[in-house]
Write an enzyme that holds these catalytic residues in place. Sequence first.
Site, PDB file in Angstrom:
ATOM      1  N   CYS A   1      -3.653   9.949   1.570  1.00 14.99           N
ATOM      2  CA  CYS A   1      -2.742   8.889   1.094  1.00 14.99           C
ATOM      3  C   CYS A   1      -1.529   9.446   0.389  1.00 14.99           C
ATOM      4  CB  CYS A   1      -3.500   7.976   0.114  1.00 14.99           C
ATOM      5  SG  CYS A   1      -5.048   7.402   0.721  1.00 14.99           S
TER       6      CYS A   1
ATOM      7  N   LYS B   1       0.840  -1.208   0.000  1.00 13.67           N
ATOM      8  CA  LYS B   1       0.000   0.000   0.000  1.00 13.67           C
ATOM      9  C   LYS B   1       0.874   1.256   0.000  1.00 13.67           C
ATOM     10  CE  LYS B   1      -3.670   2.389  -0.222  1.00 13.67           C
ATOM     11  NZ  LYS B   1      -4.227   3.161   0.830  1.00 13.67           N
TER      12      LYS B   1
HETATM   13  N1  LIG Z   1      -9.454   8.711   3.760  1.00 15.02           N
HETATM   14  C1  LIG Z   1      -8.945   8.093   2.700  1.00 15.02           C
HETATM   15  O1  LIG Z   1      -9.038   8.529   1.553  1.00 15.02           O
HETATM   16  C2  LIG Z   1      -8.214   6.794   2.909  1.00 15.02           C
HETATM   17  C3  LIG Z   1      -8.031   5.949   1.802  1.00 15.02           C
HETATM   18  C4  LIG Z   1      -7.382   4.755   2.005  1.00 15.02           C
HETATM   19  C5  LIG Z   1      -6.912   4.409   3.248  1.00 15.02           C
HETATM   20  N2  LIG Z   1      -7.075   5.259   4.328  1.00 15.02           N
HETATM   21  C6  LIG Z   1      -6.548   4.859   5.642  1.00 15.02           C
HETATM   22  O2  LIG Z   1      -7.586   4.913   6.624  1.00 15.02           O
HETATM   23  C7  LIG Z   1      -7.112   5.621   7.775  1.00 15.02           C
HETATM   24  C8  LIG Z   1      -8.278   6.314   8.442  1.00 15.02           C
HETATM   25  O3  LIG Z   1      -8.752   7.252   7.539  1.00 15.02           O
HETATM   26  P1  LIG Z   1     -10.182   7.931   7.743  1.00 15.02           P
HETATM   27  O4  LIG Z   1     -10.395   8.777   6.535  1.00 15.02           O
HETATM   28  O5  LIG Z   1     -11.207   6.917   8.120  1.00 15.02           O
HETATM   29  O6  LIG Z   1      -9.937   8.876   9.032  1.00 15.02           O
HETATM   30  P2  LIG Z   1     -11.041   9.763   9.772  1.00 15.02           P
HETATM   31  O7  LIG Z   1     -10.303  10.889  10.373  1.00 15.02           O
HETATM   32  O8  LIG Z   1     -12.193  10.012   8.887  1.00 15.02           O
HETATM   33  O9  LIG Z   1     -11.588   8.783  10.933  1.00 15.02           O
HETATM   34  C9  LIG Z   1     -10.757   8.321  11.946  1.00 15.02           C
HETATM   35  C10 LIG Z   1     -11.659   7.961  13.130  1.00 15.02           C
HETATM   36  O10 LIG Z   1     -10.885   7.229  14.069  1.00 15.02           O
HETATM   37  C11 LIG Z   1     -11.166   7.702  15.366  1.00 15.02           C
HETATM   38  N3  LIG Z   1     -10.013   7.352  16.203  1.00 15.02           N
HETATM   39  C12 LIG Z   1      -8.789   7.916  16.200  1.00 15.02           C
HETATM   40  N4  LIG Z   1      -7.994   7.274  17.093  1.00 15.02           N
HETATM   41  C13 LIG Z   1      -8.732   6.273  17.633  1.00 15.02           C
HETATM   42  C14 LIG Z   1      -8.466   5.264  18.602  1.00 15.02           C
HETATM   43  N5  LIG Z   1      -7.275   5.148  19.169  1.00 15.02           N
HETATM   44  N6  LIG Z   1      -9.467   4.396  18.933  1.00 15.02           N
HETATM   45  C15 LIG Z   1     -10.679   4.508  18.346  1.00 15.02           C
HETATM   46  N7  LIG Z   1     -10.998   5.447  17.419  1.00 15.02           N
HETATM   47  C16 LIG Z   1     -10.027   6.315  17.075  1.00 15.02           C
HETATM   48  C17 LIG Z   1     -11.431   9.177  15.207  1.00 15.02           C
HETATM   49  O11 LIG Z   1     -12.214   9.675  16.288  1.00 15.02           O
HETATM   50  C18 LIG Z   1     -12.197   9.197  13.874  1.00 15.02           C
HETATM   51  O12 LIG Z   1     -13.585   9.056  14.082  1.00 15.02           O
HETATM   52  C19 LIG Z   1      -6.075   6.592   7.206  1.00 15.02           C
HETATM   53  O13 LIG Z   1      -5.113   6.942   8.156  1.00 15.02           O
HETATM   54  C20 LIG Z   1      -5.450   5.790   6.068  1.00 15.02           C
HETATM   55  O14 LIG Z   1      -4.375   5.034   6.535  1.00 15.02           O
HETATM   56  C21 LIG Z   1      -7.725   6.441   4.182  1.00 15.02           C
HETATM   57  C1  LIG Z   2      -7.348   2.664  -2.946  1.00 17.50           C
HETATM   58  C2  LIG Z   2      -6.765   3.932  -2.442  1.00 17.50           C
HETATM   59  O1  LIG Z   2      -6.207   4.009  -1.366  1.00 17.50           O
HETATM   60  N1  LIG Z   2      -6.940   4.947  -3.249  1.00 17.50           N
HETATM   61  C3  LIG Z   2      -6.205   6.171  -3.029  1.00 17.50           C
HETATM   62  C4  LIG Z   2      -7.020   7.362  -3.536  1.00 17.50           C
HETATM   63  O2  LIG Z   2      -6.179   8.477  -3.357  1.00 17.50           O
HETATM   64  P1  LIG Z   2      -6.787   9.962  -3.207  1.00 17.50           P
HETATM   65  O3  LIG Z   2      -8.168   9.928  -2.702  1.00 17.50           O
HETATM   66  O4  LIG Z   2      -5.775  10.728  -2.454  1.00 17.50           O
HETATM   67  O5  LIG Z   2      -6.939  10.472  -4.692  1.00 17.50           O
HETATM   68  P2  LIG Z   2      -5.843  10.772  -5.837  1.00 17.50           P
HETATM   69  O6  LIG Z   2      -6.581  10.666  -7.110  1.00 17.50           O
HETATM   70  O7  LIG Z   2      -4.619   9.936  -5.656  1.00 17.50           O
HETATM   71  O8  LIG Z   2      -5.445  12.358  -5.631  1.00 17.50           O
HETATM   72  C5  LIG Z   2      -4.510  12.732  -4.672  1.00 17.50           C
HETATM   73  C6  LIG Z   2      -4.054  14.156  -5.007  1.00 17.50           C
HETATM   74  O9  LIG Z   2      -3.232  14.133  -6.168  1.00 17.50           O
HETATM   75  C7  LIG Z   2      -3.724  15.009  -7.183  1.00 17.50           C
HETATM   76  N2  LIG Z   2      -3.441  14.364  -8.475  1.00 17.50           N
HETATM   77  C8  LIG Z   2      -3.905  13.108  -8.709  1.00 17.50           C
HETATM   78  C9  LIG Z   2      -3.596  12.483  -9.886  1.00 17.50           C
HETATM   79  C10 LIG Z   2      -2.774  13.146 -10.852  1.00 17.50           C
HETATM   80  O10 LIG Z   2      -2.467  12.628 -11.942  1.00 17.50           O
HETATM   81  N3  LIG Z   2      -2.339  14.411 -10.572  1.00 17.50           N
HETATM   82  C11 LIG Z   2      -2.641  15.040  -9.386  1.00 17.50           C
HETATM   83  O11 LIG Z   2      -2.219  16.183  -9.146  1.00 17.50           O
HETATM   84  C12 LIG Z   2      -5.214  15.163  -6.866  1.00 17.50           C
HETATM   85  O12 LIG Z   2      -5.703  16.397  -7.325  1.00 17.50           O
HETATM   86  C13 LIG Z   2      -5.206  15.105  -5.330  1.00 17.50           C
HETATM   87  O13 LIG Z   2      -4.922  16.376  -4.786  1.00 17.50           O
HETATM   88  O14 LIG Z   2      -7.322   7.173  -4.918  1.00 17.50           O
HETATM   89  C14 LIG Z   2      -6.167   7.046  -5.759  1.00 17.50           C
HETATM   90  C15 LIG Z   2      -6.669   6.816  -7.184  1.00 17.50           C
HETATM   91  O15 LIG Z   2      -7.368   8.003  -7.577  1.00 17.50           O
HETATM   92  C16 LIG Z   2      -5.302   5.857  -5.293  1.00 17.50           C
HETATM   93  O16 LIG Z   2      -4.123   5.813  -6.062  1.00 17.50           O
HETATM   94  C17 LIG Z   2      -4.945   6.062  -3.832  1.00 17.50           C
HETATM   95  O17 LIG Z   2      -4.179   4.935  -3.386  1.00 17.50           O
END
Ligand SMILES: NC(=O)c1ccc[n+]([C@@H]2O[C@H](COP(=O)([O-])OP(=O)(O)OC[C@H]3O[C@@H](n4cnc5c(N)ncnc54)[C@H](O)[C@@H]3O)[C@@H](O)[C@H]2O)c1
Ligand SMILES: CC(=O)N[C@@H]1[C@@H](OP(=O)(O)OP(=O)(O)OC[C@H]2O[C@@H](n3ccc(=O)[nH]c3=O)[C@H](O)[C@@H]2O)O[C@H](CO)[C@@H](O)[C@@H]1O
Length: 455
Positions: A281, A227
Amino acid sequence: MVLLGKSRNEASNLLLNGELTVSVFGLGKMGLPLALVFASKGAKVYGVDLNENVVEMVNRGENPISFEPGVGELLEKAVKEKRLTAVTDGALASSKSDLIVLLVPVYANAKGIRMELMEKAIDEVSNGIRKGAIVVTETTLPPGTTESFIPKIENVSGFKAGIDFGIAHAPERTMSGRVIKDITESYPKIIGAINEATLEPLIGIYSAINKKGVVPVSSIRVAEAVKVFEGVYRDVNIALANELALISERLGINVNEAIDSANTQPYSHIHRPGAGVGGHCIGVYTWFLIHSFPELSKIMKIARETNDSMPLHIVELTVKALNLVRKPVNGARIIVFGLSYRGGIKETINSPSFPLINEFLKWGANVEVYDPYFSNEEIMSYGFKPFNGNFEGADAVVVVTDHPQFKEVDLRDLKDKMATPIIIDGRYIYATAKGIENFIYASPGIQIRCPKSFQ
Ligand SMILES: NC(=O)c1ccc[n+]([C@@H]2O[C@H](COP(=O)([O-])OP(=O)(O)OC[C@H]3O[C@@H](n4cnc5c(N)ncnc54)[C@H](O)[C@@H]3O)[C@@H](O)[C@H]2O)c1
Ligand SMILES: CC(=O)N[C@@H]1[C@@H](OP(=O)(O)OP(=O)(O)OC[C@H]2O[C@@H](n3ccc(=O)[nH]c3=O)[C@H](O)[C@@H]2O)O[C@H](CO)[C@@H](O)[C@@H]1O
């Protein structure tokens, strides 16, 4: 019930027959949807969150992430069927669970990696875990992190990893705005476990919730690396696209035309230049490796600097455009389109809009912010002035976020109202829009276009 050591079929049947109890730590944008997917498949789920408001909202069946498609319906069903209970006590939830999933945030930036929320969750798991349970970290983590939690769990519980409890990493490959879809059908689930006795039941459980199945890898550390590498690949390639854009401006070519043409052959996957990189991310995971291996991550460091310089490049393009009409930035009325870090969602984490707006304010510009996903009050809560809805007298529109709503703006109407028709397009969304020919138009990687009337 002892989950550790169960076969794939036994484990998936436990889930589907309603005999599996799951704890999900972190009821956020990622954790709540995951908890609901487990509940929808039959699990009894404890959602653990340290935010009491979130816990109370979820138990009342109120959706704290209303913008996420499908969550509202699943939440209503889960609460009605009493399959989801939200609690703040993670140790209690762990003591009742066969599977314990951790999806709490780990933040990282130039200053360092912040692990405290995850460490707090591990403390609670350690105090509650029961024999035969399996712990899975789904939060994206620096490779080696999940294993580093093993001594704590063993010391507090008195159990032995791999023998009395299982531990694994299965990264959350999801995007805001489509989390339920991504969890259940977009990508295979990567799983790396301490041993077969852990891996096998997890393959059964995750295959039961994800149509794309599972990609088992040989270790926990490999799963964490997968990841992180995915995110670093994207960050570095976006930085390459941004660098090619800066060179294209000097060459006098359109970088987008060059990228589109280059990508017609299968060995070129050049990304898109833009106003910068935000989100949970991309750009975050790169810091995981920079801080872990500072002497080896040279390309990643330069990529981060390049991407973080793009908001300032957008400001520079704006200054150049205002100069063409002899307008100082100081006092110019600039409408910034977008607060979210990317189009179609309401999320500001690490959004390029913030450094960009603050730079304009530093130069004395009169900045108003328009983002259809945020109310005026929400925009003001960030210390910014909301757009007053009237383009009369505006000197420039600066696009930072590629929200689909922005593409509906009628540029011909805008042209008549603006004091100086300038569009600085940080996401290249207006390049071929009707009426763009009447604007001074700039975007990363192209020459500024200036109508004859202004030359
Ligand atoms: N948001 C994304 O786009 C995304 C995409 C892929 C993976 N992730 C992964 O998911 C993780 C979480 O992201 P999210 O968007 O859900 O965050 P978020 O901020 O929306 O939610 C996190 C939640 O966890 C709670 N929390 C924090 N510490 C805690 C603890 N010790 N025990 C219980 N609850 C706790 C917070 O109160 C909050 O409600 C990210 O750090 C990342 O690694 C996020
Ligand atoms: C499965 C998962 O975990 N998914 C994550 C999620 O990531 P994300 O929500 O952060 O979205 P992203 O699209 O990565 O955008 C991030 C920032 O990069 C800018 N950007 C993007 C592309 C580009 O060519 N030029 C840019 O400038 C864009 O404006 C923004 O600010 O989706 C992505 C696939 O979309 C995945 O790869 C990534 O793992």
